[in-house]
Write a protein that holds these residues in place. Sequence first.
Motif, PDB file in Angstrom:
ATOM      1  N   THR A 226      33.055  70.464   0.006  1.00  0.00           N
ATOM      2  CA  THR A 226      33.427  71.219  -1.202  1.00  0.00           C
ATOM      3  C   THR A 226      34.787  70.729  -1.695  1.00  0.00           C
ATOM      4  OG1 THR A 226      34.431  72.964   0.148  1.00  0.00           O
ATOM      5  CG2 THR A 226      32.121  73.248  -0.492  1.00  0.00           C
TER       6      THR A 226
ATOM      7  N   PRO B 156      37.469  78.486 -11.651  1.00  0.00           N
ATOM      8  CA  PRO B 156      38.519  78.379 -10.623  1.00  0.00           C
ATOM      9  C   PRO B 156      38.722  79.711  -9.913  1.00  0.00           C
ATOM     10  CG  PRO B 156      39.219  77.345 -12.676  1.00  0.00           C
ATOM     11  CD  PRO B 156      37.952  78.079 -12.986  1.00  0.00           C
TER      12      PRO B 156
ATOM     13  N   GLU C 187      37.973  69.664  -4.048  1.00  0.00           N
ATOM     14  CA  GLU C 187      38.584  70.268  -5.233  1.00  0.00           C
ATOM     15  C   GLU C 187      38.582  69.252  -6.362  1.00  0.00           C
ATOM     16  OE1 GLU C 187      42.205  73.313  -5.600  1.00  0.00           O
ATOM     17  OE2 GLU C 187      42.900  71.250  -5.381  1.00  0.00           O
TER      18      GLU C 187
ATOM     19  N   LYS D  59      44.010  81.043  -5.082  1.00  0.00           N
ATOM     20  CA  LYS D  59      44.213  81.596  -3.753  1.00  0.00           C
ATOM     21  C   LYS D  59      44.968  82.909  -3.857  1.00  0.00           C
ATOM     22  CE  LYS D  59      44.356  77.079  -1.520  1.00  0.00           C
ATOM     23  NZ  LYS D  59      45.182  76.113  -0.744  1.00  0.00           N
TER      24      LYS D  59
ATOM     25  N   LYS E 261      42.370  72.285 -10.475  1.00  0.00           N
ATOM     26  CA  LYS E 261      43.188  73.274  -9.774  1.00  0.00           C
ATOM     27  C   LYS E 261      42.361  74.519  -9.461  1.00  0.00           C
ATOM     28  CE  LYS E 261      47.426  76.023 -10.128  1.00  0.00           C
ATOM     29  NZ  LYS E 261      47.766  75.784  -8.721  1.00  0.00           N
ATOM     30  N   ASP E 262      42.262  74.842  -8.166  1.00  0.00           N
ATOM     31  CA  ASP E 262      41.553  76.030  -7.670  1.00  0.00           C
ATOM     32  C   ASP E 262      40.050  75.995  -7.984  1.00  0.00           C
ATOM     33  OD1 ASP E 262      43.965  77.117  -6.708  1.00  0.00           O
ATOM     34  OD2 ASP E 262      44.405  78.022  -8.662  1.00  0.00           O
ATOM     35  N   LEU E 263      39.514  74.819  -8.315  1.00  0.00           N
ATOM     36  CA  LEU E 263      38.084  74.690  -8.627  1.00  0.00           C
ATOM     37  C   LEU E 263      37.472  73.679  -7.672  1.00  0.00           C
ATOM     38  CD1 LEU E 263      35.707  75.438 -10.480  1.00  0.00           C
ATOM     39  CD2 LEU E 263      36.390  73.541 -11.978  1.00  0.00           C
ATOM     40  N   ARG E 264      36.507  74.136  -6.864  1.00  0.00           N
ATOM     41  CA  ARG E 264      35.900  73.296  -5.848  1.00  0.00           C
ATOM     42  C   ARG E 264      34.401  73.177  -6.085  1.00  0.00           C
ATOM     43  NH1 ARG E 264      39.895  72.932  -1.898  1.00  0.00           N
ATOM     44  NH2 ARG E 264      38.494  71.658  -0.641  1.00  0.00           N
TER      45      ARG E 264
END
Length: 365
Positions: A139, A349, A141, A352, A144-147
């Motif tokens: 998974t 996204p 990335e 965290k 940013k913050d999107l996997r």
Amino acid sequence: MTMRRLIPAKYFVKLFALVLTVGLALTVVPTAMSQQQPKALPPPDAAATTAPHRTRLILKDGSYQIIMSYRVVGNVVHYISAERGGEEEEIPASLVDFDATRRWDQAHFGPSGDNANPNQPPPIDPELLKEEADRAALTPEVAKDLRLPEDDSTLILDTYRGTPELVPLAQSDSDLNRDTGHNILRAAINPLSAAHQIITLKGETANVQVHVAQPVLYLRVGDEAVPSTAGKPFTVDTHGATSIVKSGPPGGSPESRYVIVRADVRTGERVIASFQIPLLGTGHLQEDVVETTTELLPGGHWLKITPTRPLDFGEYALMEVISDTAVNLSVWDFGVHPVAPENRDVIKPEPKRPATLERRTAGQF
């Protein structure tokens, strides 16, 4: 006249000494008692706390979580996940095999579970490092913050109103069940023939419409979880120049080449025409054909496919070129329309979250 009885001075001295002795006793006794009183022992749960280092929290069903540390509060285990960026999570203590957890920790980090030198960073077990790298590769990335997810095989990276989104792409013969696996229907193309119709797609627009001119596609490859199966037949007009081929190398492979072909929109359908495979990579532009660059991401699970030039407004299909004379007729179709509504089933996204400790009352688990 009343006679007063005088008290000798020696009695005054004795009385003063007695008062002074009692006062000192009252002052010293509480202090002495406080010094002699034993300190309260920490609650039993406080002892079940690990020092920060990567280890395993082993569950009774045999599975485990890779964690940095954990602590037991009542009947809940709070742990810092090493797999999800240090987020604090929790699980009922009844599900945790504490004996197995301690045995594994002691076997890899010693009886104390800590380093001998507290000034040095904690050791990282090579086995855990490899497991973390393998899981991260499944998974990766992409923004940013999107996997990328684990349960889809082909996705396209779009941007809608300033927010990057991953949109699952279904192959054209899999729209009914939204299967995004690799379906293979090979066709041999005569490199000497003129351009002609090879695929007919139902409908004038694809289900997926992206809002950017150079979308990036991600194709799952080299994974046993993504089977290669035969695709359903298409409407294929050969004109004597194409034929169905049942043998050859598998699709969904980094060994293949990929092109984006613009579809000819007609009433109720979209038509994909053939192209000159030998001209790919030579610098000769072909009408309605956009070449791509491919990059195999670390871990070998995902292939990143990027168009070499912007796409105009219209309908397109990502095609797999299996060899110099064969293509995969199972295609991934999409459109480029900046004013289209947002796609369905998008992946957005997920920033965290800071670690938080939830308050729970006894008996909730």
